[in-house]
Design a protein around this motif. Structure first.
Motif, short mmCIF file in Angstrom:
data_model
loop_
_atom_site.label_atom_id
_atom_site.label_comp_id
_atom_site.label_asym_id
_atom_site.label_seq_id
_atom_site.Cartn_x
_atom_site.Cartn_y
_atom_site.Cartn_z
N ASP A 48 0.84 -1.21 0.00
CA ASP A 48 0.00 0.00 0.00
C ASP A 48 0.87 1.26 0.00
O ASP A 48 0.61 2.20 -0.75
CB ASP A 48 -0.94 -0.01 1.21
CG ASP A 48 -2.01 1.06 1.14
OD1 ASP A 48 -2.43 1.43 0.02
OD2 ASP A 48 -2.45 1.53 2.21
N SER A 52 1.26 3.84 -3.28
CA SER A 52 0.85 5.23 -3.15
C SER A 52 1.88 6.20 -3.74
O SER A 52 1.61 7.40 -3.85
CB SER A 52 0.55 5.59 -1.70
OG SER A 52 1.74 5.70 -0.96
N ASP A 59 -3.25 3.98 -5.07
CA ASP A 59 -4.16 3.87 -3.92
C ASP A 59 -5.47 3.21 -4.30
O ASP A 59 -6.06 2.47 -3.51
CB ASP A 59 -4.41 5.26 -3.31
CG ASP A 59 -3.15 5.78 -2.64
OD1 ASP A 59 -2.79 5.22 -1.59
OD2 ASP A 59 -2.54 6.71 -3.17
N THR A 60 -5.93 3.46 -5.52
CA THR A 60 -7.16 2.82 -5.98
C THR A 60 -6.95 1.32 -6.11
O THR A 60 -7.81 0.53 -5.69
CB THR A 60 -7.61 3.43 -7.32
OG1 THR A 60 -7.86 4.83 -7.12
CG2 THR A 60 -8.87 2.76 -7.84
N ALA A 63 -6.81 -0.17 -2.65
CA ALA A 63 -8.14 -0.11 -2.03
C ALA A 63 -9.02 -1.24 -2.56
O ALA A 63 -9.80 -1.84 -1.80
CB ALA A 63 -8.80 1.25 -2.29
N TRP A 94 -7.74 5.49 1.25
CA TRP A 94 -7.70 5.83 -0.17
C TRP A 94 -7.62 7.35 -0.37
O TRP A 94 -6.77 7.83 -1.12
CB TRP A 94 -8.92 5.27 -0.90
CG TRP A 94 -8.95 5.70 -2.33
CD1 TRP A 94 -8.28 5.14 -3.37
CD2 TRP A 94 -9.64 6.83 -2.87
NE1 TRP A 94 -8.52 5.85 -4.52
CE2 TRP A 94 -9.36 6.90 -4.24
CE3 TRP A 94 -10.49 7.80 -2.32
CZ2 TRP A 94 -9.88 7.88 -5.07
CZ3 TRP A 94 -11.01 8.78 -3.14
CH2 TRP A 94 -10.71 8.81 -4.51
N SER A 98 -4.10 9.25 -1.46
CA SER A 98 -4.05 9.74 -2.84
C SER A 98 -3.39 11.12 -2.97
O SER A 98 -3.12 11.58 -4.08
CB SER A 98 -5.48 9.82 -3.42
OG SER A 98 -6.00 8.52 -3.55
N ASP A 107 0.09 6.57 4.22
CA ASP A 107 -0.13 5.14 3.99
C ASP A 107 0.80 4.28 4.84
O ASP A 107 0.41 3.22 5.32
CB ASP A 107 0.05 4.79 2.51
CG ASP A 107 -1.23 4.95 1.72
OD1 ASP A 107 -2.31 4.79 2.31
OD2 ASP A 107 -1.15 5.23 0.51
#
Length: 134
Positions: A48, A52, A59-60, A63, A94, A98, A107
């Motif tokens: 993660d 990022s 991030d999407t 997620a 998220w 972002s 993150d």
């Protein structure tokens, strides 16, 4: 709240399945949030934090993977209120993750997947206490 099965062999099989699923979720949460450590520190990070580095898209992607933990929690009978809290952790991770540069630091610090795993584990322990009061 779960009810004890009138068929002991089925209850054991369900328990084993639940434990195996929980173990897979633990490995996934650790991979996403705390797989590696920054050398010379105790600061852990996972995919993660790495993803990022590509704001929004990274991030999407993570997620979407995090939603798998949420779906497994739903399948394990987690109440909707707790699922909503877990979804809130994913959404917050998220949104904040972002943000370029600051989101990567966020993150590494927030670790929504490990948070959600702890919520799931607490629910399962409490659920077992209701089914098997001592």
């Amino acid at each position: 709240m779960s009810m004890a099965s009138p068929y002991p062999h089925r209850a054991r099989a369900e328990s084993v399945d639940r434990l195996e699923r929980l173990d897979r979720l633990r490995r996934l949460a650790r991979l996403l949030d705390n797989r590696w450590t920054i050398p010379g520190t105790r600061i852990g990070f996972g995919l993660d934090g790495i993803a990022s580095l590509v704001p929004v898209a990274g991030d999407t992607l993570t997620a979407l993977v995090s939603l798998h933990i949420l779906d497994e929690a739903r399948r394990m009978g987690v109440p909707k209120r707790l699922l909503a809290r877990m979804l809130g952790n994913i959404a917050f991770d998220w949104a904040a993750g972002s943000i370029p540069v600051i989101g990567t630091i966020f993150d590494v610090a927030f670790k929504s997947n490990l948070r959600n795993l702890r919520l799931l584990e607490q629910h399962l322990v409490e659920d077992m206490r209701v089914v098997n009061p001592r």
